[in-house]
Design a protein around this motif. Structure first.
Motif, PDB file in Angstrom:
ATOM      1  N   VAL A 138       0.835  -1.203   0.000  1.00 19.35           N
ATOM      2  CA  VAL A 138       0.000   0.000   0.000  1.00 19.35           C
ATOM      3  C   VAL A 138       0.870   1.254   0.000  1.00 19.35           C
ATOM      4  O   VAL A 138       0.551   2.254  -0.642  1.00 19.35           O
ATOM      5  N   ILE A 139       1.960   1.210   0.727  1.00 27.40           N
ATOM      6  CA  ILE A 139       2.920   2.323   0.796  1.00 27.40           C
ATOM      7  C   ILE A 139       4.221   1.869   0.155  1.00 27.40           C
ATOM      8  O   ILE A 139       4.725   0.773   0.435  1.00 27.40           O
ATOM      9  N   GLY A 140       4.766   2.717  -0.689  1.00 30.97           N
ATOM     10  CA  GLY A 140       6.020   2.389  -1.346  1.00 30.97           C
ATOM     11  C   GLY A 140       7.200   2.433  -0.388  1.00 30.97           C
ATOM     12  O   GLY A 140       7.196   3.193   0.583  1.00 30.97           O
ATOM     13  N   PRO A 141       8.240   1.658  -0.629  1.00 29.36           N
ATOM     14  CA  PRO A 141       9.385   1.624   0.297  1.00 29.36           C
ATOM     15  C   PRO A 141      10.196   2.918   0.306  1.00 29.36           C
ATOM     16  O   PRO A 141      10.925   3.182   1.257  1.00 29.36           O
ATOM     17  N   ARG A 142      10.071   3.747  -0.717  1.00 31.44           N
ATOM     18  CA  ARG A 142      10.867   4.968  -0.798  1.00 31.44           C
ATOM     19  C   ARG A 142      10.050   6.240  -0.580  1.00 31.44           C
ATOM     20  O   ARG A 142      10.538   7.338  -0.855  1.00 31.44           O
ATOM     21  N   GLU A 143       8.833   6.097  -0.122  1.00 28.04           N
ATOM     22  CA  GLU A 143       8.025   7.291   0.124  1.00 28.04           C
ATOM     23  C   GLU A 143       8.567   8.058   1.324  1.00 28.04           C
ATOM     24  O   GLU A 143       8.992   7.476   2.328  1.00 28.04           O
ATOM     25  N   LYS A 144       8.517   9.388   1.233  1.00 30.45           N
ATOM     26  CA  LYS A 144       9.060  10.236   2.285  1.00 30.45           C
ATOM     27  C   LYS A 144       8.072  10.389   3.427  1.00 30.45           C
ATOM     28  O   LYS A 144       6.896  10.025   3.334  1.00 30.45           O
ATOM     29  N   PHE A 145       8.580  10.996   4.513  1.00 27.85           N
ATOM     30  CA  PHE A 145       7.788  11.108   5.734  1.00 27.85           C
ATOM     31  C   PHE A 145       6.508  11.916   5.504  1.00 27.85           C
ATOM     32  O   PHE A 145       5.432  11.521   5.941  1.00 27.85           O
ATOM     33  N   TYR A 146       6.631  13.042   4.831  1.00 28.73           N
ATOM     34  CA  TYR A 146       5.481  13.924   4.647  1.00 28.73           C
ATOM     35  C   TYR A 146       4.524  13.428   3.569  1.00 28.73           C
ATOM     36  O   TYR A 146       3.441  13.975   3.390  1.00 28.73           O
ATOM     37  N   ASP A 147       4.912  12.398   2.819  1.00 30.44           N
ATOM     38  CA  ASP A 147       4.022  11.828   1.807  1.00 30.44           C
ATOM     39  C   ASP A 147       3.108  10.735   2.363  1.00 30.44           C
ATOM     40  O   ASP A 147       2.182  10.296   1.676  1.00 30.44           O
ATOM     41  N   ILE A 148       3.369  10.307   3.583  1.00 26.06           N
ATOM     42  CA  ILE A 148       2.584   9.222   4.196  1.00 26.06           C
ATOM     43  C   ILE A 148       1.501   9.838   5.077  1.00 26.06           C
ATOM     44  O   ILE A 148       1.795  10.598   6.013  1.00 26.06           O
ATOM     45  N   ASN A 149       0.272   9.527   4.788  1.00 27.01           N
ATOM     46  CA  ASN A 149      -0.843  10.092   5.548  1.00 27.01           C
ATOM     47  C   ASN A 149      -0.856   9.640   7.001  1.00 27.01           C
ATOM     48  O   ASN A 149      -1.333  10.373   7.883  1.00 27.01           O
ATOM     49  N   GLU A 150      -0.351   8.471   7.276  1.00 28.77           N
ATOM     50  CA  GLU A 150      -0.350   7.959   8.647  1.00 28.77           C
ATOM     51  C   GLU A 150       0.467   8.850   9.577  1.00 28.77           C
ATOM     52  O   GLU A 150       0.130   8.997  10.758  1.00 28.77           O
ATOM     53  N   ASN A 151       1.519   9.453   9.074  1.00 25.92           N
ATOM     54  CA  ASN A 151       2.328  10.348   9.906  1.00 25.92           C
ATOM     55  C   ASN A 151       1.541  11.607  10.274  1.00 25.92           C
ATOM     56  O   ASN A 151       1.680  12.138  11.386  1.00 25.92           O
ATOM     57  N   PHE A 152       0.727  12.086   9.369  1.00 26.70           N
ATOM     58  CA  PHE A 152      -0.109  13.250   9.663  1.00 26.70           C
ATOM     59  C   PHE A 152      -1.135  12.910  10.745  1.00 26.70           C
ATOM     60  O   PHE A 152      -1.354  13.696  11.682  1.00 26.70           O
ATOM     61  N   TYR A 153      -1.744  11.734  10.656  1.00 29.72           N
ATOM     62  CA  TYR A 153      -2.684  11.307  11.689  1.00 29.72           C
ATOM     63  C   TYR A 153      -1.980  11.109  13.030  1.00 29.72           C
ATOM     64  O   TYR A 153      -2.561  11.388  14.092  1.00 29.72           O
ATOM     65  N   MET A 154      -0.741  10.649  12.987  1.00 28.40           N
ATOM     66  CA  MET A 154       0.011  10.440  14.224  1.00 28.40           C
ATOM     67  C   MET A 154       0.270  11.770  14.933  1.00 28.40           C
ATOM     68  O   MET A 154       0.141  11.865  16.162  1.00 28.40           O
ATOM     69  N   ILE A 155       0.614  12.808  14.191  1.00 31.02           N
ATOM     70  CA  ILE A 155       0.864  14.122  14.793  1.00 31.02           C
ATOM     71  C   ILE A 155      -0.399  14.660  15.459  1.00 31.02           C
ATOM     72  O   ILE A 155      -0.356  15.186  16.583  1.00 31.02           O
TER      73      ILE A 155
END
Length: 423
Positions: A95-112
């Protein structure tokens, strides 16, 4: 076991292992979150009483504040680790690519956002801080403790308790997500709620409504309780069961008006309750209406039973028609059919024929079976036979009358001959 889905090759054992790890961290966060809310509720009760500095309950309140802060720090750490395990699980599923950056992953936004919500806790250095406000209902000033406001915001954590409950259901399992990917169905918490409402609609809605009543009742109590510091007589929602009762009559749109909020924060909570109540009651009404709709099998069963019922009605009405016709024919043959009785039988026969035709019309909506056609044909033959018999009786009577007329004519002719001979 490897499954080829829309996102490529997936190793089921690896993804299941990551999912179990993520599920375990979800349970750990649930426990620390629940402990923090429980400690916050106890500390709120102690701080509201405003004990003196030398009172032991004041020391207990201070210790509870430090325990809340410690449990929150651990909760933030486990929350961060939880999101990392979820990201690893999503990467193993493609579902998530291995090289996607931190700000490109929606889960990190939900975590904040979740970490920010967890930081809203009562603190030791804000224990003596107050916020004053003027209450129109009392015509006097009242005040909130800063920690009371933070406790009110801390109740928002209940949303993440709901999330954990949804995550631990069958509809959020790793197998469920793989099936959704196979059918190109988007899987999220809304999908889980829809699945629960479809499989266990009444239980899901009852538990949701019951939990929200207690949560909003507690929030309303926090908002309205400071008014008791100024005037004990005006205390109506400072008691928890009164607050719960107010939420019940508000969320169900009954609105007796015996208890109502007097503070702006309390009214804001009631506004949210009204919005949630519109949604919950709408879902409950729709669910109830859908449960009353017949399934295809039930429709077939009811149609069959209706045909059986109408067929029985047709039989009964046909028997009534035959009975009246036979009664009329029998009286006609025996010569006991008076004019008054014949008139009554004709009225009853017309009514029976009307009911018979109406039953046939009703049955025609469901189709006509072979037995009904046989009944109709049998009734038609019986009525035709009765009419023929009645016509036969009439013709015989007319023949007898004609014979009597002929005999009388012959007698008259003989009498005339005899009289002419005598002359």
């Amino acid at each position: 076991m490897k499954i080829i889905g829309p996102k490529g090759l997936e190793d089921g054992r690896v993804t299941n292992l990551y999912f179990l790890k993520f599920e375990f961290m979800e349970q750990v966060c649930f426990v620390f979150n629940l402990v923090g809310i429980f400690l916050g509720a106890i500390q709120y009760e102690l701080e509201f009483e405003e004990y003196d500095s030398d009172d032991p309950f004041r020391d207990i309140s201070q210790w509870l504040l430090w325990m809340i802060a410690g449990s929150t720090i651990l909760l933030i750490y486990f929350t961060f680790y939880r999101y990392q395990t979820k990201i690893q699980w999503l990467k193993s599923r493609g579902v998530i690519g291995p090289r996607e950056k931190f700000y490109d992953i929606n889960e990190n936004f939900y975590m904040i956002i979740e970490i920010i919500v967890y930081c809203l806790i009562p603190l030791s250095f804000t224990e003596t801080m107050r916020i004053s406000f003027y209450n129109v209902a009392q015509g006097a000033e009242a005040y909130y403790h800063i920690n009371e406001m933070l406790t009110l915001l801390m109740v928002i954590r209940v949303v993440y308790l709901y999330r954990t409950v949804l995550t631990l259901t069958f509809w959020s399992s790793n197998r469920t997500l793989r099936v959704c990917d196979f059918y190109s169905c988007e899987h999220n918490y809304l999908f889980v709620i829809k699945s629960l409402l479809k499989t266990s609609p009444y239980l899901t809605q009852f538990l949701m409504l019951l939990s929200l009543i207690f949560v909003f009742g507690y929030q309303l109590r926090i908002c309205e309780r400071p008014l008791t510091r100024v005037n004990d007589i005006i205390d109506n929602l400072g008691v928890y069961y009164n607050s719960v009762w107010c939420i019940i009559i508000t969320i169900t749109f009954v609105g007796y008006g015996d208890y109502y909020p007097r503070t702006d924060l309390g009214r804001f909570v009631v506004i949210i309750v009204c919005i949630v109540g519109i949604f919950l009651l709408s879902v409950m009404i729709v669910t109830f209406i859908e449960s009353l709709k017949a399934t295809p099998i039930e429709n077939q069963t009811m149609s069959l039973l209706e045909r059986i019922r109408l067929r029985q009605i047709v039989k009964n009405e046909a028997a009534q028609v035959i009975k009246l016709s036979m009664q009329q024919a029998y009286r006609w043959r025996n010569g006991t059919l008076t004019e008054k009785k014949q008139h009554q039988i004709e009225i009853d026969l017309r009514l029976a024929m009307h009911n018979f035709r109406f039953a046939l019309q009703q049955q025609s909506k469901f189709g006509m079976d072979n037995q009904t056609e046989n009944i109709i044909n049998h009734i038609g033959l019986d009525l035709k036979q009765l009419r023929n018999e009645q016509n036969l009786d009439v013709s015989l009577l007319m023949e007898k009358l004609e014979q009597q007329e002929k005999i009388s004519k012959q007698l008259m002719e003989k009498m005339n001959l005899i009289l002419s001979e005598k002359k």
